[in-house]
Design a protein around this motif. Structure first.
Motif, PDB file in Angstrom:
ATOM      1  N   GLU A 182       0.826  -1.202   0.000  1.00  0.00           N
ATOM      2  CA  GLU A 182       0.000   0.000   0.000  1.00  0.00           C
ATOM      3  C   GLU A 182       0.870   1.265   0.000  1.00  0.00           C
ATOM      4  OE1 GLU A 182      -3.205   0.239  -0.338  1.00  0.00           O
ATOM      5  OE2 GLU A 182      -3.574  -1.929  -0.317  1.00  0.00           O
ATOM      6  N   THR A 183       0.213   2.375  -0.313  1.00  0.00           N
ATOM      7  CA  THR A 183       0.873   3.684  -0.283  1.00  0.00           C
ATOM      8  C   THR A 183       1.000   4.150   1.162  1.00  0.00           C
ATOM      9  OG1 THR A 183      -0.103   4.211  -2.419  1.00  0.00           O
ATOM     10  CG2 THR A 183       0.762   6.062  -1.134  1.00  0.00           C
ATOM     11  N   VAL A 184       2.068   4.870   1.468  1.00  0.00           N
ATOM     12  CA  VAL A 184       2.281   5.384   2.820  1.00  0.00           C
ATOM     13  C   VAL A 184       1.597   6.735   2.957  1.00  0.00           C
ATOM     14  CG1 VAL A 184       3.975   6.113   4.529  1.00  0.00           C
ATOM     15  CG2 VAL A 184       4.475   4.168   3.011  1.00  0.00           C
ATOM     16  N   TYR A 185       0.731   6.872   3.987  1.00  0.00           N
ATOM     17  CA  TYR A 185       0.044   8.131   4.286  1.00  0.00           C
ATOM     18  C   TYR A 185       0.431   8.589   5.687  1.00  0.00           C
ATOM     19  CZ  TYR A 185      -2.914   7.157   0.239  1.00  0.00           C
ATOM     20  OH  TYR A 185      -3.370   6.911  -1.032  1.00  0.00           O
ATOM     21  N   PRO A 186       0.369   9.904   5.941  1.00  0.00           N
ATOM     22  CA  PRO A 186       0.683  10.400   7.289  1.00  0.00           C
ATOM     23  C   PRO A 186      -0.324   9.855   8.307  1.00  0.00           C
ATOM     24  CG  PRO A 186       0.681  12.188   5.675  1.00  0.00           C
ATOM     25  CD  PRO A 186       0.095  10.999   4.993  1.00  0.00           C
ATOM     26  N   LYS A 191      -5.792   8.898  10.806  1.00  0.00           N
ATOM     27  CA  LYS A 191      -6.655   9.012  11.984  1.00  0.00           C
ATOM     28  C   LYS A 191      -8.015   9.607  11.614  1.00  0.00           C
ATOM     29  CE  LYS A 191      -2.835   9.503  15.270  1.00  0.00           C
ATOM     30  NZ  LYS A 191      -2.125  10.431  16.195  1.00  0.00           N
ATOM     31  N   LYS A 192      -8.026  10.639  10.728  1.00  0.00           N
ATOM     32  CA  LYS A 192      -9.294  11.254  10.321  1.00  0.00           C
ATOM     33  C   LYS A 192     -10.159  10.255   9.563  1.00  0.00           C
ATOM     34  CE  LYS A 192      -7.432  15.958  10.089  1.00  0.00           C
ATOM     35  NZ  LYS A 192      -7.108  17.111   9.197  1.00  0.00           N
ATOM     36  N   ARG A 193      -9.548   9.512   8.659  1.00  0.00           N
ATOM     37  CA  ARG A 193     -10.311   8.513   7.909  1.00  0.00           C
ATOM     38  C   ARG A 193     -10.827   7.405   8.819  1.00  0.00           C
ATOM     39  NH1 ARG A 193      -6.589   6.293   3.475  1.00  0.00           N
ATOM     40  NH2 ARG A 193      -8.413   4.947   3.142  1.00  0.00           N
ATOM     41  N   ALA A 194     -10.030   7.011   9.790  1.00  0.00           N
ATOM     42  CA  ALA A 194     -10.438   5.935  10.696  1.00  0.00           C
ATOM     43  C   ALA A 194     -11.663   6.331  11.505  1.00  0.00           C
ATOM     44  CB  ALA A 194      -9.287   5.568  11.631  1.00  0.00           C
ATOM     45  N   GLU A 400      -3.366   0.233   4.973  1.00  0.00           N
ATOM     46  CA  GLU A 400      -2.595   1.473   4.933  1.00  0.00           C
ATOM     47  C   GLU A 400      -2.058   1.832   6.313  1.00  0.00           C
ATOM     48  OE1 GLU A 400      -5.110   3.390   1.181  1.00  0.00           O
ATOM     49  OE2 GLU A 400      -5.455   4.095   3.227  1.00  0.00           O
ATOM     50  N   ILE A 401      -2.822   1.508   7.361  1.00  0.00           N
ATOM     51  CA  ILE A 401      -2.339   1.764   8.731  1.00  0.00           C
ATOM     52  C   ILE A 401      -1.125   0.898   9.028  1.00  0.00           C
ATOM     53  CG2 ILE A 401      -2.915   1.440  11.164  1.00  0.00           C
ATOM     54  CD1 ILE A 401      -5.791   2.314  10.436  1.00  0.00           C
ATOM     55  N   TRP A 402      -1.188  -0.405   8.677  1.00  0.00           N
ATOM     56  CA  TRP A 402      -0.033  -1.284   8.901  1.00  0.00           C
ATOM     57  C   TRP A 402       1.171  -0.830   8.071  1.00  0.00           C
ATOM     58  CZ3 TRP A 402       0.618  -4.619  12.683  1.00  0.00           C
ATOM     59  CH2 TRP A 402      -0.499  -5.136  13.348  1.00  0.00           C
ATOM     60  N   LYS A 403       0.907  -0.326   6.868  1.00  0.00           N
ATOM     61  CA  LYS A 403       2.010   0.175   6.043  1.00  0.00           C
ATOM     62  C   LYS A 403       2.679   1.365   6.708  1.00  0.00           C
ATOM     63  CE  LYS A 403       4.549   0.231   2.333  1.00  0.00           C
ATOM     64  NZ  LYS A 403       5.475  -0.892   2.016  1.00  0.00           N
ATOM     65  N   ALA A 404       1.881   2.237   7.327  1.00  0.00           N
ATOM     66  CA  ALA A 404       2.448   3.386   8.034  1.00  0.00           C
ATOM     67  C   ALA A 404       3.308   2.930   9.210  1.00  0.00           C
ATOM     68  CB  ALA A 404       1.329   4.306   8.510  1.00  0.00           C
ATOM     69  N   LEU A 405       2.845   1.902   9.924  1.00  0.00           N
ATOM     70  CA  LEU A 405       3.652   1.356  11.025  1.00  0.00           C
ATOM     71  C   LEU A 405       4.972   0.801  10.501  1.00  0.00           C
ATOM     72  CD1 LEU A 405       1.006  -0.560  13.197  1.00  0.00           C
ATOM     73  CD2 LEU A 405       1.998   1.685  13.626  1.00  0.00           C
ATOM     74  N   LEU A 406       4.922   0.082   9.374  1.00  0.00           N
ATOM     75  CA  LEU A 406       6.146  -0.461   8.788  1.00  0.00           C
ATOM     76  C   LEU A 406       7.112   0.654   8.401  1.00  0.00           C
ATOM     77  CD1 LEU A 406       4.595  -3.212   6.471  1.00  0.00           C
ATOM     78  CD2 LEU A 406       5.898  -3.594   8.563  1.00  0.00           C
TER      79      LEU A 406
END
Length: 725
Positions: A182-186, A191-194, A400-406
């Motif tokens: 997935e693409t990395v997002y801030p 958080k807003k999308r979640a 996408e959240i897991w990708k951000a953690l990675l």
């Protein structure tokens, strides 16, 4: 080597058991007869027969266990012949040298294998490569858990299934590392999308089940309902019934005519003899089957109607947001009214079968109900399709959240994977080394077995045992190879006849010990005499005189020296005895452990000591007095033997002078102790025991102490009991 021995739930040992731990090259267990020593040797000789006992071997390598006890003597002299012991012959020096070199190679390979295993596994669960892997993983799990804690408030839905377990969370992160593209997002955008996508108020709605009206609608068109169901008209009376049109009335009245001699239930006239038979003929099988069909239709209608009513109630109770409950309830009431009207019609048809009936059609009501359900389901499917798209959005957001953690933990993850690869490679290398050296070891062992089989013989054992027997005056019997059984011995007299059962206990014990001692240096087969061994000796000098005891003690000391050196076959020795002299003769002060086994109230207990606890028989008697777990069976004998040794033998104190110091019950107790002494201490009284309870035993101990106090020997009492002044 044997590192630990647990003896539990066997013989006199409790279910919890007793533990000999941190064993060394040489280990001594002292205990009186019947205290539980032989049970220790039996557990090592036959592990399968003692399932609750267990032996723990250092480095996991079990030694060949050779046990000398009463069972060994009985088993090896129960038959006319015993298995011969093969030892290396002396006729081929070159082969013996080859054997020695191969044995050195085997020792080197075994040492290398143990070293590789220690490198891989560590010592006591610490320090090895596999332990390093576990520690690396544990630290990385803590790092991963830090990511979870930091973001759990906003991304709990993305962590579903792994939120409560560090191991699973770490596994999930590593799995995502290998597959997530997935693409990395801030994090702020995520958080807003979640907050919107993970709103739990939006969910799918179950589709309403359809209701089937086939049974009800099908009943309306049954032909029998429109028929005039009457009897057979060809009967004489049939014409009359047909003209009167009272078939149903006659059928009901027929039940009141049990025989031909009754009065008519309608006119009270005498019934003609053939009237009943004619009436029964009128209402024939066809009539009865049509009545049964009407009854079936009525039952089906009522059952189907009740089931449909229940299904409608269930639909109304579901409160589906897309179902018009008011309209459905109105149609349900209309359906209920028509069902009830039709049910009454069916009841009337069953009573008045000759009258045709017509049921009101429920098809319009059924169509209206089906239309309401179809409309609700159409709208429900539209809703669910919307929710299913939301699920896809949620799935994508989680990835996408897991990708951000990675992305955030990339450095820590890369470092962990690199270190793990290095450790895995090291373990793989060790495994390969173990496999290679294990293969080489097995090859050397095969070579050793082949060479041993070429030069082994039972004759050297015969010669050596016979020479030892002769040197100690045992000249009336000897060992000989069995003429009719290759590789076996027999005990014979000088004239060659079997000794049978004529050997004394001392003779049998000595030759058995020599046979066992030869077994330590040899093998019962043509190979295997170079196996590393644990030697267990249970009361090896119990029936020997002083001369034989001396030489046996010397032989056992040689075993102890061999175990302490660690370069020969005997790697470890366990000695169990009740003989104080023998114990002192063979016990040294290095690489040894010391234990005492006692039986108290029928339960064996083992106590370990940092140094040799056996000093002299007199000190041992005081040891029994000092023991907190008082043995009430033997304590009286112990007390009188101490008094005999100290006052009568050493001190020359008159018994009557001591008794004069006491009055009343204490005087009687004191006199009874010295009465035993006067009865003779070197007779059967040595084993005297008087049944008593603990309270009486404590009373004797009090008088025993006062004897020393009143005779001005309190200092000796305090010294021996290790009590302060």
């Amino acid at each position: 080597m044997l590192d630990e021995l647990l003896i539990a739930n066997t013989a006199t040992y409790s279910p919890d058991g007793q533990n000999l731990h941190d064993l060394k090259q040489v280990n001594f267990v002292y205990g009186s007869n019947g205290s539980g020593k032989t049970t220790l040797s039996r557990a090592l000789a036959d592990p399968g027969g003692h399932p609750r006992c267990s032996a723990t071997w250092r480095d996991g390598d079990a030694l060949e266990c050779l046990v000398y006890n009463s069972d060994f003597t009985r088993e090896n002299f129960a038959e006319a012949t015993v298995p011969g012991i093969f030892t290396l012959g002396r006729d081929n020096v070159e082969t013996r040298e080859q054997i020695a070199r191969i044995k050195e190679d085997i020792d080197t390979l075994e040492t290398a294998i143990r070293g590789l295993k220690r490198t891989r596994e560590g010592e006591d669960g610490t320090g090895g490569k596999r332990c390093d892997l576990k520690e690396l993983r544990r630290a990385f799990e803590e790092t991963c858990w830090g990511y979870k804690v930091a973001h759990d408030e906003h991304f709990a839905d993305a962590f579903e299934g792994v939120r409560s377990n560090k191991v699973r969370f770490c596994d999930r992160l590593l799995a995502e590392h290998g597959t997530n593209r997935e693409t990395v997002y801030p994090f702020d955008a995520l958080k807003k999308r979640a907050a919107r996508v993970f709103d739990e108020s939006v969910e799918t709605i179950p589709v309403l089940p359809m209701i089937m009206f086939d049974d009800l609608i099908g009943s309306e068109s049954e032909p029998v309902l429109a028929m005039a169901v009457v009897g057979r008209e060809g009967i004489d009376i049939g014409g009359l019934i047909s003209r009167l049109g009272n078939s149903d009335w006659v059928k009901r009245g027929l039940a009141y005519m049990p025989d031909t001699h009754s009065e008519c239930p309608f006119c009270q006239q005498t019934v003609p003899p053939d009237l009943v038979s004619e009436l029964n003929a009128y209402f024939d099988e066809t009539y009865m089957s049509q009545i049964a069909e009407i009854d079936r239709i009525r039952a089906v209608y009522r059952t189907a109607g009740a089931a449909i009513a229940a299904r409608l109630d269930e639909l109304l109770e579901q409160n589906s947001p897309y179902l018009d409950n008011d309209s459905l309830r109105a149609e349900a009431d209309r359906l209920s009214d028509r069902q009830e009207l039709n049910a009454r019609q069916l009841d009337r048809k069953l009573k008045e079968a000759s009258s045709p009936v017509a049921l009101q059609s429920i098809a319009p009501v059924a169509e209206a109900i089906q239309a309401l359900i179809d409309d609700a389901n159409r709208r429900t499917r539209e809703h669910n399709q919307t929710v299913e798209n939301l699920d896809a959005e949620r799935t994508r957001l989680k990835a996408e959240i897991w990708k951000a953690l990675l992305h955030d933990g990339a450095a820590a993850i890369d470092l962990y994977l690199e270190q793990k690869r290095n450790l895995d490679a090291a373990v793989s290398g060790i495994d390969a080394g173990l496999a290679s050296k294990g293969q080489a070891l097995r090859a050397k062992e095969r070579d050793l077995a082949e060479l041993e089989s070429q030069v082994t013989s039972v004759e050297p054992t015969v010669t050596k045992i016979n020479d030892t027997l002769a040197s100690f005056g045992f000249t009336n019997f000897r060992l000989a190879t069995a003429p009719d059984k290759a590789g076996f011995y027999r005990c014979v007299r000088d004239n060659g006849t079997d000794v049978g059962r004529t050997l004394s206990e001392g003779e049998k014990g000595f030759v058995t010990f020599l046979y066992f001692f030869s077994r330590i240096k040899g093998s019962l087969s043509q190979t295997g005499m170079n196996e590393d061994r644990l030697v267990v000796l249970d009361d090896p000098v119990s029936s020997f005189d002083s001369d034989v005891l001396f030489v046996v003690s010397a032989m056992i000391r040689s075993l102890i020296d061999e175990a302490c050196r660690g370069h020969d076959q005997v790697k470890q020795v366990l000695i169990l005895t009740h003989n104080i002299y023998f114990h002192k003769e063979v016990s040294l002060d290095h690489k040894q452990t010391f234990w005492i086994v006692r039986k108290t109230r029928g339960i064996s207990e083992i106590t370990g000591f940092e140094r040799n606890p056996i000093r002299s028989s007199y000190e041992l008697l005081w040891e029994e007095v000092r023991t907190p777990s008082l043995n009430i069976v033997t304590i009286q004998n112990t007390l009188r033997r101490i008094l005999e040794n100290y006052f009568t033998i050493f001190g020359g104190v008159d018994r009557d002078d001591i008794v004069k110091h006491f009055e009343g019950d204490e005087k009687l107790i004191c006199a009874s102790l010295f009465s035993w002494i006067n009865a003779g201490s070197h007779s059967i009284m040595d084993d005297l025991s008087v049944a008593t309870d603990e309270g009486t035993a404590r009373r004797y101990l009090e008088v025993f102490e006062k004897i020393f106090v009143k005779t001005d020997h309190a200092a000796h009492y305090r010294m021996m009991t290790e009590r302060p002044e």
